[in-house]
Design a protein around this motif. Structure first.
Motif, PDB file in Angstrom:
ATOM      1  N   SER A 142     -16.801 -27.364 -28.672  1.00  0.00           N
ATOM      2  CA  SER A 142     -17.590 -26.417 -29.457  1.00  0.00           C
ATOM      3  C   SER A 142     -18.429 -27.119 -30.510  1.00  0.00           C
ATOM      4  N   ARG A 143     -17.978 -28.275 -30.992  1.00  0.00           N
ATOM      5  CA  ARG A 143     -18.736 -28.979 -32.031  1.00  0.00           C
ATOM      6  C   ARG A 143     -20.080 -29.494 -31.530  1.00  0.00           C
ATOM      7  N   LYS A 144     -20.272 -29.481 -30.223  1.00  0.00           N
ATOM      8  CA  LYS A 144     -21.558 -29.887 -29.659  1.00  0.00           C
ATOM      9  C   LYS A 144     -22.611 -28.788 -29.822  1.00  0.00           C
ATOM     10  N   LEU A 145     -22.171 -27.576 -30.137  1.00  0.00           N
ATOM     11  CA  LEU A 145     -23.073 -26.426 -30.205  1.00  0.00           C
ATOM     12  C   LEU A 145     -23.672 -26.270 -31.596  1.00  0.00           C
ATOM     13  N   ASP A 146     -24.898 -25.776 -31.643  1.00  0.00           N
ATOM     14  CA  ASP A 146     -25.513 -25.432 -32.922  1.00  0.00           C
ATOM     15  C   ASP A 146     -25.105 -24.029 -33.360  1.00  0.00           C
ATOM     16  N   GLY A 147     -24.838 -23.154 -32.392  1.00  0.00           N
ATOM     17  CA  GLY A 147     -24.465 -21.787 -32.728  1.00  0.00           C
ATOM     18  C   GLY A 147     -24.108 -21.025 -31.473  1.00  0.00           C
ATOM     19  N   PHE A 148     -23.544 -19.833 -31.666  1.00  0.00           N
ATOM     20  CA  PHE A 148     -23.327 -18.932 -30.540  1.00  0.00           C
ATOM     21  C   PHE A 148     -23.398 -17.506 -31.058  1.00  0.00           C
ATOM     22  N   SER A 149     -23.503 -16.578 -30.150  1.00  0.00           N
ATOM     23  CA  SER A 149     -23.662 -15.177 -30.541  1.00  0.00           C
ATOM     24  C   SER A 149     -23.107 -14.279 -29.452  1.00  0.00           C
ATOM     25  N   THR A 150     -22.885 -13.023 -29.817  1.00  0.00           N
ATOM     26  CA  THR A 150     -22.495 -12.035 -28.822  1.00  0.00           C
ATOM     27  C   THR A 150     -23.055 -10.674 -29.200  1.00  0.00           C
ATOM     28  N   SER A 151     -23.477  -9.949 -28.188  1.00  0.00           N
ATOM     29  CA  SER A 151     -23.906  -8.567 -28.369  1.00  0.00           C
ATOM     30  C   SER A 151     -22.918  -7.625 -27.695  1.00  0.00           C
ATOM     31  N   ARG A 152     -21.708  -8.120 -27.411  1.00  0.00           N
ATOM     32  CA  ARG A 152     -20.717  -7.326 -26.684  1.00  0.00           C
ATOM     33  C   ARG A 152     -19.686  -6.711 -27.625  1.00  0.00           C
ATOM     34  N   LEU A 153     -20.071  -6.479 -28.871  1.00  0.00           N
ATOM     35  CA  LEU A 153     -19.223  -5.837 -29.867  1.00  0.00           C
ATOM     36  C   LEU A 153     -20.032  -4.728 -30.530  1.00  0.00           C
ATOM     37  N   PRO A 154     -19.384  -3.834 -31.267  1.00  0.00           N
ATOM     38  CA  PRO A 154     -20.142  -2.765 -31.924  1.00  0.00           C
ATOM     39  C   PRO A 154     -21.176  -3.256 -32.929  1.00  0.00           C
ATOM     40  N   ARG A 155     -21.059  -4.485 -33.370  1.00  0.00           N
ATOM     41  CA  ARG A 155     -22.120  -5.139 -34.146  1.00  0.00           C
ATOM     42  C   ARG A 155     -22.382  -6.517 -33.546  1.00  0.00           C
ATOM     43  N   PRO A 156     -23.647  -6.914 -33.421  1.00  0.00           N
ATOM     44  CA  PRO A 156     -23.922  -8.277 -32.948  1.00  0.00           C
ATOM     45  C   PRO A 156     -23.443  -9.301 -33.966  1.00  0.00           C
ATOM     46  N   VAL A 157     -22.980 -10.436 -33.470  1.00  0.00           N
ATOM     47  CA  VAL A 157     -22.417 -11.490 -34.305  1.00  0.00           C
ATOM     48  C   VAL A 157     -23.094 -12.813 -33.969  1.00  0.00           C
ATOM     49  N   VAL A 158     -23.477 -13.558 -34.995  1.00  0.00           N
ATOM     50  CA  VAL A 158     -24.038 -14.900 -34.844  1.00  0.00           C
ATOM     51  C   VAL A 158     -23.194 -15.853 -35.684  1.00  0.00           C
ATOM     52  N   ILE A 159     -22.662 -16.903 -35.057  1.00  0.00           N
ATOM     53  CA  ILE A 159     -21.852 -17.892 -35.764  1.00  0.00           C
ATOM     54  C   ILE A 159     -22.550 -19.245 -35.660  1.00  0.00           C
TER      55      ILE A 159
END
Length: 265
Positions: free
Chosen positions: A77-94
């Motif tokens: 995961s440390r290779k990633l700059d970020g991830f996100s999901t729209s599969r929850l009641p609110r979209p999340v960006v980490i």
């Protein structure tokens, strides 16, 4: 992060989610398949005009999107700059806290916004999706018709550095835009990338820490907790309701200020 936001919404009304086609856990009826068109439409829908976007993270939060900057704990995961999901009641960006350069950080936030808009069914690591999200981020942060006349037709790092600061994007992104718009040939682009790599290796282009830009640091949930406190909600109460440790609450709400305290003697 979503669980924490959901719990806080028991006490505080968070901004409503404002994304094209959003329907509480998925994007529906969305015909915005072209990343450049999607970026143009979203800028228009959000009333952003054609100029630079001052604060990318604050913008996402104002549209009801949960954003966090957290450590990525596994080697993969440390290779990633970020991830996100729209599969929850609110979209999340980490976003990955190790990517502590504000220009890369802003592009990553815009990249994840592109995934939310374009890719309701996520396929992590899909090369086509990643390229689409990159194209969306570039078009969203630097619309071609708005920045085209400012880009230099020859490699001029002084001018590019000025554009970097005014538009809030990296030199890398600006060089890509120059090539995309036909301002630089393949040979010119190659020389520019070599020069950029050399300048960085000599320490002449240091990174710009995210901490210097408050508008790029998430505050929505922290502010929501401050409001909930007025209703008697404490860190312990949240932790008990979520079955978490209090330390987790403090970490996710950025309640522990890492800066040393100044004591006057």
């Amino acid at each position: 992060m979503w669980e924490l936001a959901h719990e806080l919404e028991s006490y505080v009304r968070l901004p409503p989610v404002d994304l094209p086609g959003w329907d509480g856990g998925e994007i529906t009826g969305n015909a915005l398949n072209d990343p450049v068109t999607a970026a143009t439409v979203l800028r228009s829908q959000w009333g952003l005009g054609e100029g630079p976007i001052p604060h990318m993270v604050r913008l996402l939060e104002s549209r009801g999107i949960i954003v966090a900057i957290l450590p990525y704990l596994s080697a993969d995961s440390r290779k990633l700059d970020g991830f996100s999901t729209s599969r929850l009641p609110r979209p999340v960006v980490i976003l990955n806290e190790e990517r502590n350069d504000v220009y890369r950080h802003r592009f990553s936030a815009a990249h994840e916004l592109g995934h939310l808009i374009l890719h309701g069914e996520a396929h992590p690591g899909d090369v086509h999706h990643e390229r689409q999200a990159d194209a969306f981020a570039a078009a969203f942060l630097t619309p071609s018709h708005a920045i085209a006349t400012s880009l230099p037709s020859r490699v001029d790092f002084t001018k590019l550095s000025n554009l970097q600061q005014s538009w809030g994007v990296s030199l890398d992104s600006l060089l890509v835009r120059c090539r995309e718009m036909g301002l630089h040939s393949d040979a010119t682009s190659s020389r520019a990338w070599r020069r950029l790599k050399l300048l960085r290796s000599q320490g002449l282009l240091p990174s710009t820490p995210v901490e210097g830009f408050p508008g790029e640091i998430p505050t929505m949930l922290k502010q929501a907790f401050a409001m909930a406190r007025r209703k008697g909600v404490t860190e312990k109460k949240l932790a008990d309701e979520l079955r978490w440790d209090e330390e987790d609450i403090r970490t996710l709400l950025y309640l522990d200020d890492p800066r040393p305290a100044l004591h006057l003697v």
